[in-house]
Structures are given as structure tokens and as C-alpha cells.
Design an enzyme around this catalytic site. Structure first.
Site, mmCIF file in Angstrom:
data_model
loop_
_atom_site.group_PDB
_atom_site.id
_atom_site.type_symbol
_atom_site.label_atom_id
_atom_site.label_comp_id
_atom_site.label_asym_id
_atom_site.label_seq_id
_atom_site.Cartn_x
_atom_site.Cartn_y
_atom_site.Cartn_z
ATOM 1 N N SER A 134 59.269 -40.299 4.280
ATOM 2 C CA SER A 134 59.933 -39.045 3.921
ATOM 3 C C SER A 134 60.260 -38.255 5.180
ATOM 4 C CB SER A 134 59.057 -38.257 2.941
ATOM 5 O OG SER A 134 59.735 -37.121 2.454
ATOM 6 N N HIS A 171 62.846 -35.998 -3.134
ATOM 7 C CA HIS A 171 63.471 -37.313 -3.340
ATOM 8 C C HIS A 171 63.925 -37.518 -4.778
ATOM 9 C CE1 HIS A 171 62.473 -38.208 0.749
ATOM 10 N NE2 HIS A 171 61.239 -37.833 0.518
#
Length: 324
Positions: free
Chosen positions: A102, A205
Site C-alpha cells: 500500500s 483500496h
């Protein structure tokens, strides 16, 4: 063959930088990186409370800076003069591959040479602020689903209305969604699985982060990326990205797309990686690597006490040593 891993949001804990600031060169690195991000990251990493450092706009620059500064500390001998506050120049001769989970992809881009450290910090400051604004639009979050059958886990996540936002391993999937959707998932967990809320401030996400994509794209349009100097593994699909512009494009779209960490791990295995170093604040990715990459030596930079082991790992598995 050495792989360097950069942790994602949620890895930070109050005071985790306190001991690190005693490491030669680390404080100078944090000041430089904090200036680039427009924040006093050294203070936030030492005196910031749990709520302060949970804030996405704070957590993301803090984690990326800690990763870059801890790697610079490993690469620098204690008695060497500082050649720069964040010297990553030895990386191409020692590291085979780098991957970040991430927000860790921003640190990975700097380590690979796509961006310099200051550019990476300015980028992550924009990313964190934009994602914080997106998260504020509705109460959302994330929960780890550990154990169970992968197919049944993904089906239960979908049934709750959540999204499988992080596919970390065969036995760990992170669900993201609204507070009500996560509550439904917790109330009806998959068989033989545990649902554990994560300390993050949004459904990262997923489509909930779509408003942040434009802000990030606008910032990236003003950058001039370089091609990676080492293998840069992408969260999108585990592919090795050899073009700097493509690397930045993937950083932008990844904000609202699932993280395929399982695919990243498979790529490291396919490359023949023999050792993994997870940068500060370490722990989660090292644990995943130990389970998914049997026989691979793993060191997690949890504290300065781990620097000696990290240097030994680099000496034993770095490309210069292996090629000699």
C-alpha cells in the site's frame, strides 16, 4: 538475493521512533524527510498519541519516512561521515528487488530510484491528505480475516457488501467497507476464520478512495520519474515494473484498487530471493514472508537492536557479495 519490503499503514505505534533517533544519522534523515512532507515527523513518531498517528494524513508520511531512514541507517556504517541525510546510493549494488505494501509502495519507489526521497515524501503527503479527505466522507474501515478457506472467505466478504481490499496470503485477506458492512462481516464470519478490526481510518483500496485518485494524478503529472534501478514489484498484480512513468501511474490507480500482496510474494519467490529485510516499522510483512517463503532468511527492523542483524543479512545476501 536480497528483497527489501516497505510496510503499509497500520504498522505505526505510539513512540516507535524514540529509540531510532539515537541511531547515528537517523535524526538528520527524519528532519530532512519531514521537511519535504511539511511535518515534524520525528515529534509525531515519538510523542504523537495513537489517535494522532492514526490520522491518514500523518500516518502515511510517518511510515514512509521511517522506512527510508531505517534503510539509510542500515546502509551506513556507524563511523562513516554523512554523505547526505538519506543516502540510498548503495541500493542498486546490494538489493535485488523492492516491494511496498500500500503506502509502502511510495517508499519502494524511492528505494528503487524512481523518485528521490524528497519527491517521495512530497508525494506521500499529497496521498495521505487526499485519502484522509476521501475517508472523511463516510464512516469506513478495514478488518483482517485470518484463516478459513480462501474461496469461502472471499464469498463472505462479498456477501457482507465489503471488498477484499488486501489479498495478503492464502490465509489472510483484508476486507474494507462501511462500518455497517464490517459489522455484518464480524457477525457472520467465514468458517474457521477470525475477523479483526484494523487501526486504519478508511476503506483503502476500494471505490471509497476514488476521490483521492484525481489529486494524486495531478501531483504525479508534475514529476519526472526515473526507471527503477532494481526490480520494483507492483501491488496491482505482482508484476515487475521497469518503467518509471508506469510505476507512478500504478501508484495513482492503486489507491482505489486491491493490493495483491500474495502475487508480490510469488514474484519474489520466482526471482529466487534468498533473504528479506522489512524496514521500520516492521513486523507484519516479515511474518507473511516467513510463512509464504520457506527457507528464506527474514529480518524485521522493529528497533535499532535489529540493525546489526540487518547489516549481516545485507552482507550475506546482497548482490555485490553474492556476485563476488
Amino acid at each position: 538475493m536480497l528483497a527489501v519490503l516497505c510496510p503499509g499503514q497500520g504498522a505505526q505505534t505510539p513512540g516507535f521512533l524514540s529509540d531510532w533517533l539515537e541511531v547515528p544519522g537517523f535524526s538528520e534523515s527524519m528532519v530532512s524527510l519531514g521537511d519535504a512532507a511539511g511535518a515534524d515527523l520525528a515529534a509525531l513518531g515519538t510523542t504523537g498519541d495513537a489517535d494522532e498517528i492514526k490520522d491518514t494524513a500523518v500516518a502515511q508520511p510517518l511510515i514512509v519516512a521511517a522506512s527510508l531512514a531505517s534503510l539509510a541507517a542500515v546502509l551506513r556504517s556507524d563511523d562513516a561521515p554523512l554523505s547526505g541525510p538519506v543516502d540510498l546510493s548503495p541500493v542498486p549494488g546490494l538489493v535485488t528487488a523492492v516491494a511496498g505494501h500500500s503506502v509502502g509502495e511510495v517508499a519502494a519507489a524511492a528505494i528503487a530510484g524512481v523518485l528521490d526521497p524528497a519527491e517521495a515524501m512530497a508525494l506521500v503527503a499529497v496521498r495521505g491528505a487526499a485519502m484522509a479527505r476521501a475517508a472523511a466522507q463516510a464512516p469506513t474501515g478495514m478488518s483482517a480475516v485470518v484463516g478459513g478457506d480462501r474461496g469461502e472467505v472471499e464469498a463472505a466478504i462479498a456477501a457482507s457488501g465489503c471488498v477484499a481490499a488486501n489479498l495478503n496470503s492464502a490465509s489472510q485477506v483484508v476486507a474494507a467497507g462501511t462500518a455497517d458492512q464490517l459489522a455484518d462481516l464480524a457477525a457472520s464470519p467465514p468458517a474457521r476464520a477470525r475477523v479483526m478490526p484494523l487501526v486504519v481510518a478508511g476503506a483503502f483500496h476500494t471505490e471509497h478512495m476514488r476521490p483521492a485518485v484525481g489529486d494524486l494524478a495531478d501531483h504525479v503529472a508534475g514529476l519526472s520519474p526515473r526507471d527503477p534501478l532494481v526490480t520494483l514489484v507492483s501491488n496491482a498484480d505482482g508484476a515487475a515494473v521497469g518503467d518509471g512513468s508506469q510505476a507512478l501511474s500504478r501508484l495513482v490507480t492503486q489507491v482505489s484498487s486491491p493490493v495483491r500482496w500474495d502475487a508480490c510474494t510469488q514474484t519474489l519467490a520466482d526471482l529466487g530471493v534468498t533473504a528479506v529485510l522489512e524496514l521500520s516499522p516492521a513486523g507484519t510483512l516479515a511474518g507473511l514472508a516467513k510463512r509464504a517463503l520457506p527457507g528464506v532468511e527474514v529480518v524485521a527492523l522493529r528497533s535499532p537492536d535489529d540493525v546489526a542483524a540487518a547489516r549481516d543479512l545485507v552482507a550475506a545476501h546482497g548482490e555485490e557479495i553474492s556476485a563476488a
